[in-house]
Design an enzyme around this catalytic site. Structure first.
Site, PDB file in Angstrom:
ATOM      1  N   LYS A 122      19.772  34.485  17.338  1.00 53.87           N
ATOM      2  CA  LYS A 122      19.182  34.311  18.675  1.00 53.87           C
ATOM      3  C   LYS A 122      17.827  35.010  18.737  1.00 53.87           C
ATOM      4  O   LYS A 122      17.744  36.235  18.649  1.00 53.87           O
ATOM      5  CB  LYS A 122      20.076  34.899  19.770  1.00 53.87           C
ATOM      6  CG  LYS A 122      19.527  34.537  21.160  1.00 53.87           C
ATOM      7  CD  LYS A 122      20.117  35.369  22.266  1.00 53.87           C
ATOM      8  CE  LYS A 122      19.293  36.590  22.604  1.00 53.87           C
ATOM      9  NZ  LYS A 122      17.964  36.326  23.187  1.00 53.87           N
ATOM     10  N   GLU A 140      18.748  48.321  14.512  1.00 49.99           N
ATOM     11  CA  GLU A 140      17.393  48.832  14.313  1.00 49.99           C
ATOM     12  C   GLU A 140      16.794  48.956  15.713  1.00 49.99           C
ATOM     13  O   GLU A 140      16.505  47.956  16.357  1.00 49.99           O
ATOM     14  CB  GLU A 140      16.613  47.854  13.429  1.00 49.99           C
ATOM     15  CG  GLU A 140      15.446  48.514  12.744  1.00 49.99           C
ATOM     16  CD  GLU A 140      14.175  48.352  13.535  1.00 49.99           C
ATOM     17  OE1 GLU A 140      13.906  49.250  14.383  1.00 49.99           O
ATOM     18  OE2 GLU A 140      13.482  47.354  13.331  1.00 49.99           O
ATOM     19  N   CYS A 194       8.294  49.103  16.865  1.00 43.05           N
ATOM     20  CA  CYS A 194       9.308  50.158  16.985  1.00 43.05           C
ATOM     21  C   CYS A 194       8.891  51.409  16.219  1.00 43.05           C
ATOM     22  O   CYS A 194       9.236  52.512  16.611  1.00 43.05           O
ATOM     23  CB  CYS A 194      10.659  49.643  16.515  1.00 43.05           C
ATOM     24  SG  CYS A 194      10.547  48.766  14.960  1.00 43.05           S
ATOM     25  N   GLU A 251       9.903  55.754  24.724  1.00 45.54           N
ATOM     26  CA  GLU A 251       9.213  54.681  23.997  1.00 45.54           C
ATOM     27  C   GLU A 251       8.456  53.823  25.020  1.00 45.54           C
ATOM     28  O   GLU A 251       9.077  53.206  25.894  1.00 45.54           O
ATOM     29  CB  GLU A 251      10.238  53.836  23.245  1.00 45.54           C
ATOM     30  CG  GLU A 251       9.594  52.791  22.374  1.00 45.54           C
ATOM     31  CD  GLU A 251      10.603  51.970  21.572  1.00 45.54           C
ATOM     32  OE1 GLU A 251      11.623  51.547  22.153  1.00 45.54           O
ATOM     33  OE2 GLU A 251      10.360  51.744  20.384  1.00 45.54           O
TER      34      GLU A 251
HETATM   35  P1  NDP Z   1      16.284  44.154  24.322  1.00 47.34           P
HETATM   36  O1  NDP Z   1      16.999  45.179  23.506  1.00 47.34           O
HETATM   37  O2  NDP Z   1      16.857  43.769  25.622  1.00 47.34           O
HETATM   38  O3  NDP Z   1      16.106  42.803  23.478  1.00 47.34           O
HETATM   39  C1  NDP Z   1      16.349  42.601  22.108  1.00 47.34           C
HETATM   40  C2  NDP Z   1      17.188  41.352  21.889  1.00 47.34           C
HETATM   41  O4  NDP Z   1      18.510  41.564  22.381  1.00 47.34           O
HETATM   42  C3  NDP Z   1      16.676  40.133  22.635  1.00 47.34           C
HETATM   43  O5  NDP Z   1      16.943  38.975  21.877  1.00 47.34           O
HETATM   44  C4  NDP Z   1      17.515  40.176  23.901  1.00 47.34           C
HETATM   45  O6  NDP Z   1      17.561  38.951  24.571  1.00 47.34           O
HETATM   46  C5  NDP Z   1      18.871  40.572  23.343  1.00 47.34           C
HETATM   47  N1  NDP Z   1      19.790  41.169  24.312  1.00 47.34           N
HETATM   48  C6  NDP Z   1      19.526  41.680  25.542  1.00 47.34           C
HETATM   49  N2  NDP Z   1      20.650  42.156  26.109  1.00 47.34           N
HETATM   50  C7  NDP Z   1      21.648  41.942  25.222  1.00 47.34           C
HETATM   51  C8  NDP Z   1      23.050  42.223  25.220  1.00 47.34           C
HETATM   52  N3  NDP Z   1      23.642  42.839  26.232  1.00 47.34           N
HETATM   53  N4  NDP Z   1      23.781  41.895  24.135  1.00 47.34           N
HETATM   54  C9  NDP Z   1      23.202  41.304  23.065  1.00 47.34           C
HETATM   55  N5  NDP Z   1      21.886  40.992  23.017  1.00 47.34           N
HETATM   56  C10 NDP Z   1      21.108  41.324  24.070  1.00 47.34           C
HETATM   57  O7  NDP Z   1      14.793  44.614  24.494  1.00 47.34           O
HETATM   58  P2  NDP Z   1      13.789  44.192  25.673  1.00 47.34           P
HETATM   59  O8  NDP Z   1      13.144  42.934  25.280  1.00 47.34           O
HETATM   60  O9  NDP Z   1      14.477  44.225  26.994  1.00 47.34           O
HETATM   61  O10 NDP Z   1      12.757  45.385  25.647  1.00 47.34           O
HETATM   62  C11 NDP Z   1      13.066  46.594  26.307  1.00 47.34           C
HETATM   63  C12 NDP Z   1      12.552  47.777  25.536  1.00 47.34           C
HETATM   64  O11 NDP Z   1      13.208  47.846  24.290  1.00 47.34           O
HETATM   65  C13 NDP Z   1      11.083  47.693  25.171  1.00 47.34           C
HETATM   66  O12 NDP Z   1      10.283  48.152  26.194  1.00 47.34           O
HETATM   67  C14 NDP Z   1      11.027  48.583  23.969  1.00 47.34           C
HETATM   68  O13 NDP Z   1      10.916  49.914  24.368  1.00 47.34           O
HETATM   69  C15 NDP Z   1      12.358  48.359  23.306  1.00 47.34           C
HETATM   70  N6  NDP Z   1      12.302  47.387  22.201  1.00 47.34           N
HETATM   71  C16 NDP Z   1      12.394  47.844  20.933  1.00 47.34           C
HETATM   72  C17 NDP Z   1      12.289  46.966  19.884  1.00 47.34           C
HETATM   73  C18 NDP Z   1      12.369  47.422  18.493  1.00 47.34           C
HETATM   74  O14 NDP Z   1      11.900  46.728  17.590  1.00 47.34           O
HETATM   75  N7  NDP Z   1      12.983  48.549  18.210  1.00 47.34           N
HETATM   76  C19 NDP Z   1      12.061  45.546  20.074  1.00 47.34           C
HETATM   77  C20 NDP Z   1      12.050  45.139  21.463  1.00 47.34           C
HETATM   78  C21 NDP Z   1      12.148  46.059  22.455  1.00 47.34           C
HETATM   79  P3  NDP Z   1      16.401  38.684  25.691  1.00 47.34           P
HETATM   80  O15 NDP Z   1      15.126  38.642  24.998  1.00 47.34           O
HETATM   81  O16 NDP Z   1      16.760  37.373  26.231  1.00 47.34           O
HETATM   82  O17 NDP Z   1      16.535  39.779  26.686  1.00 47.34           O
END
Ligand code: NDP
Length: 499
Positions: free
Chosen positions: A197, A271, A305, A402
């Site tokens: 996904k 991660e 990240c 972050e």
């Molecule tokens: P999320 O952790 O929500 O998103 C990462 C992925 O998980 C997306 O595909 C998301 O779908 C999906 N997801 C969301 N909720 C669930 C759930 N309950 N169970 C399984 N999968 C889920 O990150 P955000 O996009 O909301 O970003 C929020 C913060 O996270 C950022 O501001 C940043 O600080 C951090 N972040 C860190 C990353 C990294 O590489 N370590 C990458 C992205 C964000 P969907 O996109 O539809 O919400």
């Protein structure tokens, strides 16, 4: 008169001299109005009947409609992956699996400009980054793991490696294609099938990748790509026929996934976030260090990240470093992601922009001093000026949380021990940078820093042969290298070794 001329500083950019626009042509990408779910080798309409719009964050213009996969769609995708696993893929000769991975890698290379333009269009990142970083590294991951597919017995001698089964993979929006490659390549090399996904805001490169899979004639069902929001991700995690979950994203969602999977026996790698320290000692080559600081935090708008979001500068060189850094910031070009001269593109979404704005406001309120270079932002779209906070205390939110945006917090230290103590004073432990001439100091710092990846005299360097992953709240498990294969394998001790 330009902003730079008005400031009359010692900017290396000649005053009154502007870059002409150098836009990359976007007509290499053909978008559909609407995309279904890639299940069993075909794009199918979602059973949920729901769709949502995906945008260009630099203009807020809708690009296409994509399907919102519901519970029934997730179930179909998992069934398709299970069927492909049991009826062919897991028994295929490893050299045949490798052949498909090599094909995918080559097709990615051939279609790299198309992918790079789409990645910038849907995600907001500068074309020079998608072109020079995301695409070459994505292809390199497939090449690298293609090489391992028929050598697993040698990679894990006397352990009889076998695939795990169906892997559920949930990826974020900051490196959509690269995160897909990090996850899909080792999973397939190890003989697993996949339900992936992509993030809600950046589904398009994963959907174009579905076309690459068809072109490579990958057997139907080996990789299924389903779009949707967090609820789709949660359904994948909960599905009882998924054997392994690989997640990259926020620590909050990572923790929720870990709670959900506790006691189920499913394999899990996480991660998660980071708040890396980029540590500059007084003997470092300052100009190179300043480039490393800029690359560390403004690369990909800071949506990284492992971004070097906390700068730790040795007190004796604080002033020259900050002066050079501010001067360098005035030369960063913020704007159209498809312009080849752009250094900092658009913020990925409105939600992320609001999060950055909120944290920056908290930094000002708590007493940090803000610096932003003069910069004209486009009127439409989501933008944030590259920002530096000085006078930051360790307790401030901008030093602890972050931000995931182009915002740097600067702290100082006097001794190496103080640098280590400050660098480790965070719940995260993903990455760190050390800048010094002394090799012995690099090694001693690397031993003391609690971070999965430590760069010395460079930053944000990636290679498929090198494992990547975190400590503490940055998650567990490694992606990349030989280590990246392990989570996709189960092992039996060889009888020859007496178990
Ligand atoms: P999320 O952790 O929500 O998103 C990462 C992925 O998980 C997306 O595909 C998301 O779908 C999906 N997801 C969301 N909720 C669930 C759930 N309950 N169970 C399984 N999968 C889920 O990150 P955000 O996009 O909301 O970003 C929020 C913060 O996270 C950022 O501001 C940043 O600080 C951090 N972040 C860190 C990353 C990294 O590489 N370590 C990458 C992205 C964000 P969907 O996109 O539809 O919400």
């Amino acid at each position: 008169m330009t902003d730079l001329e008005r400031r009359q500083d010692r900017s290396p950019v000649p005053s009154g001299w502007d870059y002409a626009p150098a836009p990359e042509a976007r007509d290499i990408v053909t978008l559909e109005d609407s995309y279904g779910l890639f299940i069993g080798g075909e794009l199918v309409d979602p059973r949920s009947g729901e769709f949502f719009a995906t945008l260009d964050p630099s203009t807020e213009e809708p690009l296409a409609e994509v399907a919102q996969a519901g519970k029934e769609d997730v179930d179909l995708a998992v069934k398709s992956a299970r069927d492909a696993f049991e009826n062919g893929w897991s028994d295929l000769a490893p050299a045949e699996r490798a052949k498909y991975l090599f094909r995918i890698a080559r097709i990615l290379q051939e279609r790299s400009r198309e992918f790079a333009v789409l990645e910038s269009l849907n995600g907001g990142k500068p074309i020079k980054e998608s072109r020079d970083v995301d695409l070459p590294l994505s292809a390199a991951h497939f090449f690298y793991y293609a090489g391992w597919a028929d050598k697993l017995e040698y990679a894990f001698p006397n352990r009889q490696p076998r695939p795990v089964g169906v892997a559920g993979q949930i990826i974020p929006w900051n490196f959509p294609l690269l995160m897909l490659a990090w996850k899909v390549a080792p999973a397939l090399a190890a003989g697993n099938t996949v339900v992936l996904k992509p993030a809600e805001t950046t589904p398009l490169s994963a959907l174009l990748f579905a076309d690459v899979l068809r072109q490579a004639e990958l057997p139907p069902g080996v990789v299924n790509i389903i779009t949707g929001d967090g609820s789709t991700g949660a359904e994948i995690v909960k599905h009882e026929d998924v054997d392994k979950i690989a997640f990259t994203g926020s620590t909050e969602v990572g923790k929720a996934i870990q709670r959900e999977l506790a006691g189920t026996g499913k394999k899990l790698t996480l991660e998660l976030g980071g708040k890396a320290a980029n540590i500059i000692f007084d003997d470092a080559a300052l100009d190179q260090a300043v480039e490393g600081i800029v690359n560390g935090i403004y690369f990909n708008q800071g949506h990284v990240c492992c971004a070097g979001s906390r700068l730790l500068v040795q007190e004796s060189i604080y002033e020259p470093v900050i002066e050079k850094l501010k001067r360098r910031l005035t030369t960063l070009r913020v704007g159209d992601p498809l312009d080849k001269n752009t250094d900092v593109g658009a913020i990925n979404s409105k939600m992320q922009l609001e999060k950055i704005q909120e944290l920056v406001a908290s930094g000002k309120e708590e007493g940090a001093e803000i610096y932003q270079p003069p910069c004209r932002l486009p009127e439409k779209g989501y933008w944030f000026v590259p920002t530096v906070f000085t006078n930051v205390a360790q307790s401030y939110r901008v030093a602890q949380e972050e931000i995931f945006g182009p915002v740097l917090s600067v702290l100082t230290f006097r001794t190496p021990d103080e640098a280590v103590e400050k660098a480790n004073n965070t719940p995260y432990g993903l990455s760190a940078g050390v800048w010094t001439e002394k090799g012995s100091r690099i090694l001693s710092m690397a031993q003391k820093l609690k971070a999965g990846v430590i760069w010395a005299n460079t930053y944000n360097r990636f290679d498929p042969t090198s494992p990547f992953g975190g400590y503490k709240e940055s998650g567990f498990g490694r992606e990349g290298g030989l280590h990246g294969l392990e989570p996709y394998l189960q092992f039996e001790q060889s009888e020859a070794r007496g178990g």
